[in-house]
Design an enzyme around this catalytic site. Structure first.
Site, PDB file in Angstrom:
ATOM      1  CG  ASN A  12      -1.770   1.223   1.341  1.00 59.05           C
ATOM      2  OD1 ASN A  12      -1.791   2.049   0.431  1.00 59.05           O
ATOM      3  ND2 ASN A  12      -2.485   1.356   2.452  1.00 59.05           N
ATOM      4  CD1 TRP A  13       3.822   1.225  -2.656  1.00 63.70           C
ATOM      5  CD2 TRP A  13       3.671   2.175  -4.672  1.00 63.70           C
ATOM      6  NE1 TRP A  13       4.627   0.514  -3.520  1.00 63.70           N
ATOM      7  CE2 TRP A  13       4.552   1.079  -4.761  1.00 63.70           C
ATOM      8  CE3 TRP A  13       3.426   2.928  -5.820  1.00 63.70           C
ATOM      9  CZ2 TRP A  13       5.184   0.721  -5.955  1.00 63.70           C
ATOM     10  CZ3 TRP A  13       4.049   2.571  -7.020  1.00 63.70           C
ATOM     11  CH2 TRP A  13       4.920   1.476  -7.074  1.00 63.70           C
ATOM     12  CE  LYS A  14      -0.290   3.220   4.737  1.00 65.14           C
ATOM     13  NZ  LYS A  14      -0.180   3.317   6.178  1.00 65.14           N
ATOM     14  CG  HIS A  99      -5.967   1.700   4.996  1.00 68.32           C
ATOM     15  ND1 HIS A  99      -5.500   2.712   5.799  1.00 68.32           N
ATOM     16  CD2 HIS A  99      -4.963   0.797   4.884  1.00 68.32           C
ATOM     17  CE1 HIS A  99      -4.245   2.418   6.150  1.00 68.32           C
ATOM     18  NE2 HIS A  99      -3.903   1.271   5.609  1.00 68.32           N
ATOM     19  CD  GLU A 101      -3.088   5.429   6.629  1.00 68.46           C
ATOM     20  OE1 GLU A 101      -3.034   5.486   5.393  1.00 68.46           O
ATOM     21  OE2 GLU A 101      -2.221   4.851   7.324  1.00 68.46           O
ATOM     22  CD  GLU A 171      -3.343  -2.483   7.168  1.00 65.25           C
ATOM     23  OE1 GLU A 171      -2.213  -2.691   6.722  1.00 65.25           O
ATOM     24  OE2 GLU A 171      -4.014  -1.481   6.878  1.00 65.25           O
ATOM     25  N   GLY A 177       2.484   2.422  10.874  1.00 62.85           N
ATOM     26  CA  GLY A 177       3.421   3.530  10.751  1.00 62.85           C
ATOM     27  C   GLY A 177       4.071   3.925  12.072  1.00 62.85           C
ATOM     28  CB  SER A 216       5.229  -1.509  12.140  1.00 63.24           C
ATOM     29  OG  SER A 216       4.813  -0.184  12.403  1.00 63.24           O
ATOM     30  N   GLY A 237       2.953  -0.910   4.262  1.00 63.39           N
ATOM     31  CA  GLY A 237       2.980   0.499   3.891  1.00 63.39           C
ATOM     32  C   GLY A 237       4.413   0.965   3.669  1.00 63.39           C
ATOM     33  N   GLY A 238       4.981   1.621   4.672  1.00 63.53           N
ATOM     34  CA  GLY A 238       6.300   2.251   4.548  1.00 63.53           C
ATOM     35  C   GLY A 238       7.376   1.364   3.926  1.00 63.53           C
TER      36      GLY A 238
HETATM   37  P1  13P Z   1       2.983   0.564   7.654  1.00 65.86           P
HETATM   38  O1  13P Z   1       3.526  -0.694   7.057  1.00 65.86           O
HETATM   39  O2  13P Z   1       3.695   1.798   7.182  1.00 65.86           O
HETATM   40  O3  13P Z   1       2.878   0.472   9.146  1.00 65.86           O
HETATM   41  O4  13P Z   1       1.483   0.735   7.100  1.00 65.86           O
HETATM   42  C1  13P Z   1       0.625  -0.337   7.187  1.00 65.86           C
HETATM   43  C2  13P Z   1      -0.574  -0.057   6.367  1.00 65.86           C
HETATM   44  O5  13P Z   1      -1.373   0.809   6.701  1.00 65.86           O
HETATM   45  C3  13P Z   1      -0.756  -0.822   5.123  1.00 65.86           C
HETATM   46  O6  13P Z   1      -2.034  -0.648   4.626  1.00 65.86           O
END
Ligand code: 13P
Length: 252
Positions: A12-14, A99, A101, A171, A177, A216, A237-238
């Site tokens: 997930n590149w957000k 998600h 967010e 999640e 994050g 994470s 994500g990150g």
């Molecule tokens: P991180 O891997 O940056 O914690 O993000 C997780 C996420 O929200 C994937 O959708």
């Protein structure tokens, strides 16, 4: 994880990596990660990057693409929004729904997540329903109740035949994050609750629904998390933004 479920590695590149960066990312990632038929790799770029990502993976049928969100309507006067119909036309195969967010930054509700899952399925795409508790909910001992509510509501508009084709991502919000990962035991416990609830709704085929963990995840903890019972994949994500690191994770 169970041997009969192929692991899923989802990035997930957000709101990161525009078309130019995606091109650079893919040229590096694809040389480091050769196609393997024992796993599924999905990229969720920003929707404005989808066409570039599609072009970048044209020679690689093993890499699927998705979008990070869709609207509940198919089309209309919704400036800035994107529908499942448009995402399908643009080459997406998967859609992240609910998600954390979307839920906690943009105020998305369980009812909207349910409508989005329905739209996604109607257009032949696969929803990846995201569920997870806030830190204060966990501390109050509400993890199971929160996750079950999000799950049951999220799939409430799907026929069992459609729900059997979806993916679910657990999640925990406190792990996203933050560098604070759920332990494999924490993940296994919640995934078991999700699996049992899915079985109640869709029957024994719930055993085939991939349950992803996110929060994470890094190249250093990916293998341990994947060893946990009921963890069939990772939503990252990150750590998915770096091509070399992502190739390492996908090779776990
Ligand atoms: P991180 O891997 O940056 O914690 O993000 C997780 C996420 O929200 C994937 O959708």
């Amino acid at each position: 994880m169970a041997a009969h479920r192929r692991p899923v590695f989802a990035a997930n590149w957000k709101m990161n990596h525009g078309p130019t960066q995606a091109k650079t990312f893919l040229s590096e990632f694809l040389v480091r990660y050769a196609a393997r038929d024992d796993r599924t790799v999905i990229l969720f770029p920003p929707s404005i990057t989808l066409a570039a990502a599609r072009e970048g993976v044209r020679a690689r049928r093993d890499i699927a693409l998705g979008v990070q969100n869709v609207h509940t309507a198919d089309k209309g006067a919704f400036t800035g929004e994107l529908s499942a119909a448009l995402a399908a036309d643009a080459g997406a195969a998967f859609v992240l729904v609910g998600h954390s967010e979307r839920r906690h930054v943009f105020g998305e509700t369980d009812a909207q997540a349910a409508q989005k899952c329905a739209r996604v399925v109607e257009h032949g795409l696969t929803p990846v329903l995201c569920v997870g508790e806030l830190l204060e909910q966990r501390e109050r001992g509400e993890t199971e109740a929160v996750v079950l509510q999000q799950l049951r509501m999220g799939i409430s508009m799907l026929a069992p035949t459609a729900a059997r084709r979806m993916l679910v991502a657990y999640e925990p919000v406190w792990a996203i994050g933050t560098g604070r990962t759920a332990t494999p035991d924490d993940a296994a416990t919640v995934h078991r609750v999700i699996r049992d609830a899915l079985a109640e709704q869709v029957g024994v085929e719930a055993l085939d629904i991939p349950l992803l963990y996110g929060g994470s995840v890094t190249a250093a903890n990916a293998a341990t998390l994947l060893e946990a019972d009921e963890v069939d994949g990772l939503l990252v994500g990150g750590a998915s933004l770096d091509a070399a690191g992502w190739a390492t994770i996908c090779s776990t």
